[in-house]
Design a protein around this motif. Structure first.
Motif, PDB file in Angstrom:
ATOM      1  N   THR A 242     -28.296  -4.376 -13.271  1.00  0.00           N
ATOM      2  CA  THR A 242     -27.787  -4.557 -14.643  1.00  0.00           C
ATOM      3  C   THR A 242     -28.932  -4.555 -15.646  1.00  0.00           C
ATOM      4  O   THR A 242     -28.846  -3.944 -16.712  1.00  0.00           O
ATOM      5  CB  THR A 242     -26.992  -5.873 -14.758  1.00  0.00           C
TER       6      THR A 242
ATOM      7  N   LEU B  84     -23.873  -6.511 -23.029  1.00  0.00           N
ATOM      8  CA  LEU B  84     -22.964  -5.932 -22.037  1.00  0.00           C
ATOM      9  C   LEU B  84     -21.571  -5.724 -22.621  1.00  0.00           C
ATOM     10  O   LEU B  84     -20.910  -4.726 -22.309  1.00  0.00           O
ATOM     11  CB  LEU B  84     -22.897  -6.838 -20.801  1.00  0.00           C
ATOM     12  N   SER B  85     -21.130  -6.634 -23.488  1.00  0.00           N
ATOM     13  CA  SER B  85     -19.803  -6.500 -24.096  1.00  0.00           C
ATOM     14  C   SER B  85     -19.729  -5.289 -25.020  1.00  0.00           C
ATOM     15  O   SER B  85     -18.655  -4.754 -25.286  1.00  0.00           O
ATOM     16  CB  SER B  85     -19.436  -7.767 -24.870  1.00  0.00           C
ATOM     17  N   LYS B  86     -20.902  -4.830 -25.518  1.00  0.00           N
ATOM     18  CA  LYS B  86     -20.949  -3.660 -26.404  1.00  0.00           C
ATOM     19  C   LYS B  86     -21.161  -2.366 -25.632  1.00  0.00           C
ATOM     20  O   LYS B  86     -21.346  -1.300 -26.227  1.00  0.00           O
ATOM     21  CB  LYS B  86     -22.090  -3.817 -27.421  1.00  0.00           C
ATOM     22  N   GLY B  87     -21.203  -2.453 -24.302  1.00  0.00           N
ATOM     23  CA  GLY B  87     -21.434  -1.252 -23.502  1.00  0.00           C
ATOM     24  C   GLY B  87     -22.895  -0.911 -23.341  1.00  0.00           C
ATOM     25  O   GLY B  87     -23.251   0.182 -22.897  1.00  0.00           O
ATOM     26  N   SER B  88     -23.773  -1.846 -23.716  1.00  0.00           N
ATOM     27  CA  SER B  88     -25.210  -1.663 -23.549  1.00  0.00           C
ATOM     28  C   SER B  88     -25.676  -2.624 -22.454  1.00  0.00           C
ATOM     29  O   SER B  88     -24.940  -2.877 -21.505  1.00  0.00           O
ATOM     30  CB  SER B  88     -25.933  -1.924 -24.873  1.00  0.00           C
TER      31      SER B  88
ATOM     32  N   ASN C 223     -29.009 -12.791 -25.186  1.00  0.00           N
ATOM     33  CA  ASN C 223     -28.417 -11.516 -25.599  1.00  0.00           C
ATOM     34  C   ASN C 223     -27.642 -10.756 -24.533  1.00  0.00           C
ATOM     35  O   ASN C 223     -26.934  -9.809 -24.860  1.00  0.00           O
ATOM     36  CB  ASN C 223     -29.519 -10.604 -26.153  1.00  0.00           C
ATOM     37  N   TYR C 224     -27.767 -11.144 -23.257  1.00  0.00           N
ATOM     38  CA  TYR C 224     -27.214 -10.262 -22.222  1.00  0.00           C
ATOM     39  C   TYR C 224     -25.697 -10.133 -22.321  1.00  0.00           C
ATOM     40  O   TYR C 224     -25.146  -9.029 -22.148  1.00  0.00           O
ATOM     41  CB  TYR C 224     -27.654 -10.722 -20.819  1.00  0.00           C
ATOM     42  N   ARG C 225     -24.975 -11.231 -22.622  1.00  0.00           N
ATOM     43  CA  ARG C 225     -23.508 -11.164 -22.699  1.00  0.00           C
ATOM     44  C   ARG C 225     -23.069 -10.227 -23.830  1.00  0.00           C
ATOM     45  O   ARG C 225     -22.201  -9.362 -23.646  1.00  0.00           O
ATOM     46  CB  ARG C 225     -22.921 -12.557 -22.955  1.00  0.00           C
ATOM     47  N   GLN C 226     -23.678 -10.425 -25.001  1.00  0.00           N
ATOM     48  CA  GLN C 226     -23.309  -9.628 -26.172  1.00  0.00           C
ATOM     49  C   GLN C 226     -23.623  -8.147 -25.937  1.00  0.00           C
ATOM     50  O   GLN C 226     -22.828  -7.264 -26.274  1.00  0.00           O
ATOM     51  CB  GLN C 226     -24.082 -10.138 -27.386  1.00  0.00           C
TER      52      GLN C 226
ATOM     53  N   ARG D  51     -26.242  -9.286 -32.440  1.00  0.00           N
ATOM     54  CA  ARG D  51     -24.930  -9.711 -32.939  1.00  0.00           C
ATOM     55  C   ARG D  51     -24.489  -8.935 -34.176  1.00  0.00           C
ATOM     56  O   ARG D  51     -23.356  -9.075 -34.636  1.00  0.00           O
ATOM     57  CB  ARG D  51     -24.951 -11.215 -33.248  1.00  0.00           C
TER      58      ARG D  51
END
Length: 543
Positions: free
Chosen positions: A247, A208-212, A203-206, A145
């Motif tokens: 993913t 993926l939202s950052k392009g990782s 952590n997966y949502r955060q 985060r």
């Protein structure tokens, strides 16, 4: 329901937290995370014992004289024309990675280092006390985060993330390690499932939202069947959370002798999720000793002489590169365990050795390498920049197709070198100090200019066991026996006391460490992992 039925004892089902309360654990053990863990345990925990039993069955055959070899039944996979699914953009350039445990200050410093990737380690560099395991999950959540901060209690110095931190990969525990503080149906659960579940869920949502994405390092695999188990875990989790297949991405460490004969098969089983293999060289040396422990013609010399230019290690590195690049996967090099020295001349020699080691890896065609200390990152980066350049992210274009096939005999080649009294005494002191630190809760320890984790301590104690078992002589003519080990252990315990000082020695657990080291080094059968009896001592300390 009748009153009589209600009085009957209830069958023990589901998850149970058996550990004492840790501050902040409610943030980890949320309803959704616990539901995922319960589902993972219900479907996959029961298979782990069967996979570990297969390891033992194969080891029995090797102990009786059989040598590891490529599997005839999977030849079609090795000969087939297939590749892995692909590599995400932020994992294509991994020329330098730093590793370390999941404590708060370490995470910030590692993510801020001049590296491409930080491998946050729940395995060999972490002594998995209940508090450290939970706090590690909280720390990684805060890191993902971008809110992680740390203030040193002694100096007041504050640590925060830079604007462009390294890519984060979490290394989970090996299949042989249990998490005693969580039970499913009355049994301790696999530590690997615990680590995977909570890092993924929180952590997966955060990411993926950052392009990782949710990226993992998988340690100590011994067969493609174990890789198949992980592939099922990943596929189940992706489907449950409506994620595209592939993913979740992983890098597998090839750090056991059996696994080097199944690299194609491991890549194939995980082809939807895998992006790389890594030469876990220190564990690999330990595994060579452990797997071939009854083969008297393959006893290793002093640990310091077992370098990557030795034939069996060179073959391992080259085969890993050739196999990975054929399948479109990255081939990561091994660890530079050195620590920068305070003395300028001593530090120059350290950096020279790191440079030489990394040049060998880069020249062979590795796509990146590991360092244990931020002070080595610049040196390693300079070497790989020279070989990879600005036009490429990696060395996937180096196929090594012109190489002759690497044979089983090369991977198993005996290693020349001396067994010295100095080497034996050094092994004892390293193992002693590392075990003391580990059972005290610290799994990553600077000893004699090297950052030691469990793998290097494993080599130290397993080498001596092997020398005793095969009645080897040291270069000065002394026969290595249990009595000699006990005699040296007493002397080296006194030397360690002098080195660390009386106060540190008295308040430490060096005597307990010496007892454990003697037990596992003089046992008739080689103990699989020192972290197994070590974990018993670590968890007893918590109560």
């Amino acid at each position: 329901m009748t009153e009589q039925m209600m009085e009957q004892p209830q069958t023990l089902t589901g998850l149970k937290l058996a550990g004492h309360h840790i501050q902040g654990q409610e943030e980890v053990f949320t309803e959704g995370a616990m539901s995922l863990l319960e589902s993972l345990c219900a479907r996959f925990a029961g298979d782990v014992d069967a996979l570990l039993a297969k390891r033992k069955e194969r080891q029995v055959r090797i102990d009786k004289g059989e040598l590891p070899d490529f599997l005839p039944e999977t030849r079609a996979i090795r000969d087939g024309k297939w590749t892995i699914r692909g590599i995400p953009t932020d994992l294509q350039d991994r020329r330098v990675e730093i590793t370390g445990p999941v404590d708060r200050k370490m995470i910030i410093n590692a993510l801020n280092a001049d590296v491409k990737v930080f491998m946050a380690d729940f395995e060999d560099s972490l002594a998995p006390s209940w508090e450290k395991v939970i706090q590690g999950q909280i720390n990684l959540r805060d890191a993902v985060r971008g809110t992680i901060e740390y203030k040193a209690p002694d100096t007041g110095k504050e640590y925060r993330l830079n604007d462009n931190p390294a890519v984060l990969i979490a290394r989970v525990r090996g299949l042989h390690l249990k998490e005693k503080h969580v039970e499913f149906n009355g049994q301790s659960i696999p530590g690997a499932l615990f680590d995977f579940c909570f890092y993924f869920y929180h952590n997966y949502r955060q990411l993926l939202s950052k392009g990782s994405g949710p990226y993992f390092y998988i340690p100590k695999l011994e067969s493609h069947l174990e890789a198949r188990w992980w592939a099922k875990v990943f596929a189940f989790t992706e489907e449950r959370f409506c994620l595209e297949p592939g993913t979740i991405k992983c890098t597998c460490l090839i750090e056991t002798l059996p696994a080097v004969f199944e690299m194609d098969e491991i890549l194939y089983e995980l082809r939807s999720n895998i992006v790389a293999l890594n030469c876990g060289r220190w564990d690999y040396i330990f595994s060579y000793i452990k797997t071939l422990k009854h083969h008297s013609d393959r006893v290793l010399p002093d640990r310091q002489q077992v370098t990557m230019d030795k034939p069996f290690l060179s073959a391992y590195s080259r085969l890993l590169i050739k196999t990975c690049h054929k399948r479109g996967a990255l081939a990561m090099g091994g660890m530079a365990a050195f620590i920068p020295a305070k003395d300028a001349e001593a530090n120059r020699l350290v950096l020279e050795r790191v440079c030489k080691d990394k040049e060998l890896e880069a020249r062979n065609g590795h796509d990146g390498t590991w360092v244990a200390h931020p002070g080595l990152a610049q040196t390693a980066m300079a070497v790989f920049n020279q070989f990879i350049g600005d036009d490429h992210c990696n060395q996937l274009h180096i196929t090594r197709d012109v190489d002759a096939p690497i044979l089983a005999s090369e991977l198993l080649a005996p290693c020349e070198g001396e067994r010295t009294e100095h080497g034996m005494r050094l092994n004892i002191r390293i193992a002693l100090q590392y075990i003391e630190a580990w059972i005290s809760g610290n799994g990553c320890v600077p000893i004699y200019g090297l950052m030691e984790d469990a793998a290097t301590a494993e080599i130290s104690r397993a080498s001596i066991w092997q020398w005793i078992h095969h009645q080897k002589h040291l270069s000065n003519g002394k026969l290595v026996t249990k009595a000699l080990l006990k005699e040296m252990l007493v002397e080296e315990l006194a030397n360690v006391k002098e080195e660390v000082g009386s106060e540190r020695f008295t308040h430490g657990r060096f005597t307990q460490a010496a007892v454990l080291l003697e037990e596992i080094t003089t046992a008739d059968e080689l103990v699989d992992f020192l972290t197994l009896p070590g974990y018993e001592l670590l968890t007893k300390q918590e109560h």
